[in-house]
Design an enzyme around this catalytic site. Structure first.
Site, PDB file in Angstrom:
ATOM      1  N   GLU A 150      28.156  41.869  45.158  1.00 21.60           N
ATOM      2  CA  GLU A 150      28.549  43.128  45.809  1.00 21.60           C
ATOM      3  C   GLU A 150      29.475  42.957  47.005  1.00 21.60           C
ATOM      4  O   GLU A 150      30.099  43.919  47.457  1.00 21.60           O
ATOM      5  CB  GLU A 150      27.306  43.884  46.281  1.00 21.60           C
ATOM      6  CG  GLU A 150      26.590  43.242  47.463  1.00 21.60           C
ATOM      7  CD  GLU A 150      25.407  44.078  47.946  1.00 21.60           C
ATOM      8  OE1 GLU A 150      25.389  44.405  49.139  1.00 21.60           O
ATOM      9  OE2 GLU A 150      24.526  44.397  47.140  1.00 21.60           O
ATOM     10  N   ARG A 186      17.677  42.583  47.117  1.00 26.70           N
ATOM     11  CA  ARG A 186      18.873  41.755  47.156  1.00 26.70           C
ATOM     12  C   ARG A 186      19.365  41.540  45.732  1.00 26.70           C
ATOM     13  O   ARG A 186      18.582  41.307  44.815  1.00 26.70           O
ATOM     14  CB  ARG A 186      18.604  40.404  47.837  1.00 26.70           C
ATOM     15  CG  ARG A 186      18.457  40.491  49.356  1.00 26.70           C
ATOM     16  CD  ARG A 186      19.773  40.858  50.021  1.00 26.70           C
ATOM     17  NE  ARG A 186      19.701  40.899  51.479  1.00 26.70           N
ATOM     18  CZ  ARG A 186      19.450  41.994  52.185  1.00 26.70           C
ATOM     19  NH1 ARG A 186      19.234  43.147  51.566  1.00 26.70           N
ATOM     20  NH2 ARG A 186      19.418  41.947  53.500  1.00 26.70           N
TER      21      ARG A 186
END
Length: 326
Positions: free
Chosen positions: A259, A230
């Site tokens: 992101e 992550r």
């Protein structure tokens, strides 16, 4: 049962069409779930969400008002879900806890090898008829020390591959795996001794920005850092400073903490406004892929199948062990 599928791509539709029971009626939306797009779930009984969908308290409350009682995550991570609010609202949440850990493990090794042997640069050189080897010098993986932070299914799969390369393995996890007994050490020792560090832990309040200015200072000069877990495990600005100082010699990222507005979309005809991300792209020793590590045929089959099973269990009033909230 009607299900609204957010952040849906063609491969998601193909997967569900192969595995889903006829009683599951999917409606696909390319939109990422947000406070603005949540209205698309009107008239459905459940939603299906992915890693960058917004399942914060405001969105969950809107879903509850619409009568949504089930969230089926087609991923293992659940850091984007406010589980406390889901429990308060009586919304059940289920995930796909394992969907081919080898897919992510193999991508992790691909990033290590590409950065080390500079395969991406060699590919472009040969296409330009440049066969010089200057600037392509790598190192033997054999004998190097690799530190894995997180030894769940993906970390374990990565460890098995690493052992095959003849590397020395160091591991850290709050829950140790018996198969890796003898390889566990403290985080401080892992930072200090590892030539390569790879992240395989979930994102929690305790692990957010696990890689920061202090932890980077403990690492070897020229360390290789890989993240296929992550994005927010890494403080990106601290990593950029460490790239500039040469503390980090190689950086491989399949995830990025901001992101959500970038990955999974074709932005080739647009301007990316994220200055931090664009700064990362300027370093020659940085390799970035767009949250691709999970993306294999086998993994997609598992994701669609297990997600469908989670939805069918909910429809039948059953629990199959993949639930996160009551």
């Amino acid at each position: 049962m009607k299900i609204a599928v957010f952040s849906a791509k063609k491969y998601d539709q193909d997967g569900f069409s192969q595995w889903a029971d006829a009683s599951l009626k999917f409606t696909y939306f390319d939109s990422r779930l947000s406070q603005e797009s949540v209205k698309l779930a009107q008239g459905c009984h459940a939603i299906c969400a992915f890693v960058n969908d917004d399942l914060s308290a405001p969105v969950l409350k809107q879903l509850s008002v619409m009568g949504i009682e089930m969230i089926a995550l087609r991923c293992a991570g659940f850091n984007n879900v406010d589980l406390d609010t889901a429990k308060e609202l009586g919304i059940r949440v289920a995930r796909v806890p394992a969907y081919s850990p080898e897919a992510v493990a193999e991508h992790t090794l691909a990033m290590m090898l590409t950065l080390n042997r500079k395969l991406h640069k060699a590919f472009n050189r040969v296409r330009d008829d440049n066969f010089a080897l200057d600037g392509l010098l790598g190192f033997n993986m054999h004998g190097k020390t690799v530190g894995l932070i997180g030894t769940g299914r993906i970390g374990l799969a990565t460890a098995r591959i690493i052992k095959g390369f003849g590397c020395k393995l160091l591991c850290y996890d709050v829950q140790e795996n018996a198969e890796l007994a003898g390889h566990y050490t403290s985080l401080a020792q892992l930072y200090q001794q590892s030539d390569i560090i790879s992240l395989h832990c979930p994102l929690t309040p305790d692990t957010q920005h696990l890689i920061n200015q202090d932890s980077l200072a403990q690492m070897k000069d020229g360390v290789m850092l890989i993240n296929t877990s992550r994005g927010a495990l890494i403080d990106t600005k601290a990593v950029i400073n460490s790239l500039k100082s040469r503390k980090i010699g190689y950086l491989g990222l399949d995830v990025y903490e901001q992101e959500a507005d970038i990955f999974f979309e074709d932005l080739s005809e647009q301007m990316i406004d994220d200055e931090v991300f664009k700064r990362l792209l300027t370093f020659p020793n940085v390799l970035i892929t767009g949250h691709q590590a999970f993306f294999t045929k086998e993994a997609l089959q598992q994701i669609s199948q297990i997600t469908s099973e989670n939805l069918l269990a909910f429809a039948s009033g059953l629990r199959n062990g993949n639930e996160l909230a009551n």
